[in-house]
Design a protein around this motif. Structure first.
Motif, mmCIF file in Angstrom:
data_model
loop_
_atom_site.group_PDB
_atom_site.id
_atom_site.type_symbol
_atom_site.label_atom_id
_atom_site.label_comp_id
_atom_site.label_asym_id
_atom_site.label_seq_id
_atom_site.Cartn_x
_atom_site.Cartn_y
_atom_site.Cartn_z
ATOM 1 N N ILE A 143 1.729 1.708 -1.728
ATOM 2 C CA ILE A 143 2.301 1.869 -0.743
ATOM 3 C C ILE A 143 1.067 2.163 -0.443
ATOM 4 C CG2 ILE A 143 3.638 4.196 -0.181
ATOM 5 C CD1 ILE A 143 5.022 4.190 -2.176
ATOM 6 N N VAL A 144 1.499 1.497 1.202
ATOM 7 C CA VAL A 144 0.329 1.608 2.344
ATOM 8 C C VAL A 144 0.910 2.877 3.695
ATOM 9 C CG1 VAL A 144 -0.775 -0.495 2.587
ATOM 10 C CG2 VAL A 144 1.263 0.239 3.684
ATOM 11 N N GLU A 145 0.470 4.263 3.683
ATOM 12 C CA GLU A 145 1.291 5.209 4.503
ATOM 13 C C GLU A 145 1.608 4.939 5.794
ATOM 14 O OE1 GLU A 145 -0.208 10.508 5.657
ATOM 15 O OE2 GLU A 145 -1.849 8.331 5.947
ATOM 16 N N PRO A 146 1.717 3.903 6.505
ATOM 17 C CA PRO A 146 2.561 3.160 7.340
ATOM 18 C C PRO A 146 3.926 2.930 7.362
ATOM 19 C CG PRO A 146 0.190 2.467 8.195
ATOM 20 C CD PRO A 146 0.446 3.017 6.270
ATOM 21 N N TRP A 147 4.291 2.038 6.377
ATOM 22 C CA TRP A 147 5.244 2.092 5.377
ATOM 23 C C TRP A 147 6.129 2.810 4.945
ATOM 24 C CZ3 TRP A 147 7.477 1.591 0.735
ATOM 25 C CH2 TRP A 147 9.272 1.181 0.594
ATOM 26 N N TRP A 148 5.798 4.406 4.136
ATOM 27 C CA TRP A 148 6.119 5.478 4.404
ATOM 28 C C TRP A 148 6.680 5.702 5.075
ATOM 29 C CZ3 TRP A 148 8.434 6.271 -0.822
ATOM 30 C CH2 TRP A 148 8.966 7.789 -0.610
ATOM 31 N N LYS A 149 6.185 5.954 5.594
ATOM 32 C CA LYS A 149 6.406 6.957 6.958
ATOM 33 C C LYS A 149 7.555 6.186 7.590
ATOM 34 C CE LYS A 149 2.360 9.696 7.586
ATOM 35 N NZ LYS A 149 1.038 10.052 8.499
ATOM 36 N N LYS A 150 7.767 5.426 8.427
ATOM 37 C CA LYS A 150 8.783 4.445 9.111
ATOM 38 C C LYS A 150 10.043 4.383 8.050
ATOM 39 C CE LYS A 150 10.043 -0.861 10.104
ATOM 40 N NZ LYS A 150 9.177 -1.693 9.868
ATOM 41 N N MET A 185 11.617 -5.796 2.548
ATOM 42 C CA MET A 185 11.492 -7.238 2.951
ATOM 43 C C MET A 185 9.860 -7.039 4.468
ATOM 44 S SD MET A 185 11.794 -9.577 1.225
ATOM 45 C CE MET A 185 11.080 -10.943 2.330
ATOM 46 N N ASP A 186 9.590 -5.774 4.291
ATOM 47 C CA ASP A 186 8.290 -5.414 5.725
ATOM 48 C C ASP A 186 7.569 -6.361 4.998
ATOM 49 O OD1 ASP A 186 10.571 -3.748 6.912
ATOM 50 O OD2 ASP A 186 8.855 -2.342 6.938
ATOM 51 N N ILE A 187 7.160 -7.206 5.828
ATOM 52 C CA ILE A 187 6.343 -8.177 5.461
ATOM 53 C C ILE A 187 4.804 -8.751 7.323
ATOM 54 C CG2 ILE A 187 5.178 -10.529 4.418
ATOM 55 C CD1 ILE A 187 8.237 -10.987 3.627
ATOM 56 N N THR A 188 3.869 -8.505 6.780
ATOM 57 C CA THR A 188 2.931 -8.436 7.920
ATOM 58 C C THR A 188 2.663 -10.240 8.196
ATOM 59 O OG1 THR A 188 0.394 -8.663 6.839
ATOM 60 C CG2 THR A 188 1.718 -6.992 7.175
ATOM 61 N N LYS A 189 1.596 -9.769 8.520
ATOM 62 C CA LYS A 189 1.076 -11.694 9.573
ATOM 63 C C LYS A 189 0.790 -12.139 8.545
ATOM 64 C CE LYS A 189 1.999 -10.249 14.101
ATOM 65 N NZ LYS A 189 1.129 -10.948 15.318
ATOM 66 N N ARG A 190 0.010 -11.552 7.704
ATOM 67 C CA ARG A 190 -0.857 -12.637 7.181
ATOM 68 C C ARG A 190 -0.120 -13.219 5.931
ATOM 69 N NH1 ARG A 190 -6.388 -11.677 5.024
ATOM 70 N NH2 ARG A 190 -6.510 -12.688 2.732
ATOM 71 N N ARG A 191 1.213 -13.117 5.967
ATOM 72 C CA ARG A 191 2.043 -13.088 4.497
ATOM 73 C C ARG A 191 3.107 -13.903 5.317
ATOM 74 N NH1 ARG A 191 1.614 -12.988 -1.259
ATOM 75 N NH2 ARG A 191 -0.455 -11.238 -1.706
ATOM 76 N N GLY A 192 2.986 -14.354 6.671
ATOM 77 C CA GLY A 192 4.294 -14.596 7.783
ATOM 78 C C GLY A 192 5.661 -13.650 7.865
#
Length: 258
Positions: A143-150, A185-192
């Motif tokens: 878990i990265v904090e920005p995803w949890w806070k969102k 399904m939150d995915i960063t640009k690194r994985r498309g």
């Protein structure tokens, strides 16, 4: 909700009283887990997810991966109080058939979907332990904090609340599809993808390297495959390297030797 909380605390108690924990990272059809659990028949075991969708270069056929997955489910059923099965991103596209990630087993997809639905109570999205006073959080990708806070801005970030929140989402079949679409399904640009932060099933190792520790909790995850060795840092460990690991009573992570 009460049932989920009871299960979570029961698991926590089991892990706390054990001298060691056996951790099995991403499977993808591999069978190294069998030797590990045979060598450590009494230890709590945590699987970090991604049981299906083998790599072609490893010469594991989809039918073999499916048979191996069924063996893992049977192992859990025979050892319910000792074994934790976490969900990975390579299970999500069978739970929610709208998605199709790399290497999806299209021929067996319907069967796998029903297999997961029928056994959903056997799976978790997060697990926890405390070793030598150190809280440890287990998820597939961390878990990265920005995803949890969102997605959970008003939810406490103590380890019990985090586990209970995620597992409540996991075990509610009526809302699981929405949770997959809106958050998992939150995915960063690194994985498309286009998200600023990856979910607990999609966060990359680089995100953890760049982010501060999630509320001081030590995290153990897989997902970002390493060529040879695990990446073990002060605040997290990425164990996805085709080997089983032990977490000792002091909290140290070591390879489970064959």
């Amino acid at each position: 909700m009460k049932k989920i909380i009871t299960i979570t605390f029961a698991l926590l108690f089991t892990l706390c009283i054990s001298a060691q924990i056996l951790v099995i990272p991403d499977i993808h059809g591999r069978t190294f887990w069998k030797e590990a659990v045979e060598k450590h028949p009494s230890l709590p075991v945590i699987f970090l997810g991604d049981y299906l969708d083998p790599y072609a270069r490893e010469n594991i056929m989809p039918d073999e991966a499916l048979a191996n997955f069924k063996d893992i489910i049977a192992f859990k059923q025979a050892n319910k109080d000792r074994v934790t099965l976490l969900i990975g991103n390579h299970e999500i596209h069978y739970l929610d058939t709208f998605y199709k990630f790399s290497r999806k087993d299209s021929l067996n997809a319907d069967y796998i979907h029903q297999l997961l639905i029928n056994h959903l109570p056997l799976f978790s999205m997060a697990s926890q332990a405390e070793m030598n006073g150190k809280p440890i959080l287990f998820t597939h990708a961390g878990i990265v904090e920005p995803w949890w806070k969102k997605h959970f801005p008003d939810t406490p970030t103590d380890i019990v609340s985090v586990c209970n929140t995620l597992n409540a989402k996991m075990n509610n079949i009526k809302t699981l599809g929405t949770f997959i679409d809106d958050a998992l399904m939150d995915i960063t640009k690194r994985r498309g993808g286009e998200s600023e932060a990856g979910s607990c099933l999609w966060a990359d190792l680089d995100e953890h390297k760049k982010s501060k520790s999630f509320n001081g909790i030590y995290q153990v995850f897989g997902h970002t495959q390493q060529k040879k060795n695990a990446v073990i840092k002060k605040t997290f460990a990425d164990l996805d390297c085709r080997k089983a690991f032990l977490i000792t009573a002091s909290g140290k992570i070591i390879e489970a030797k064959k």
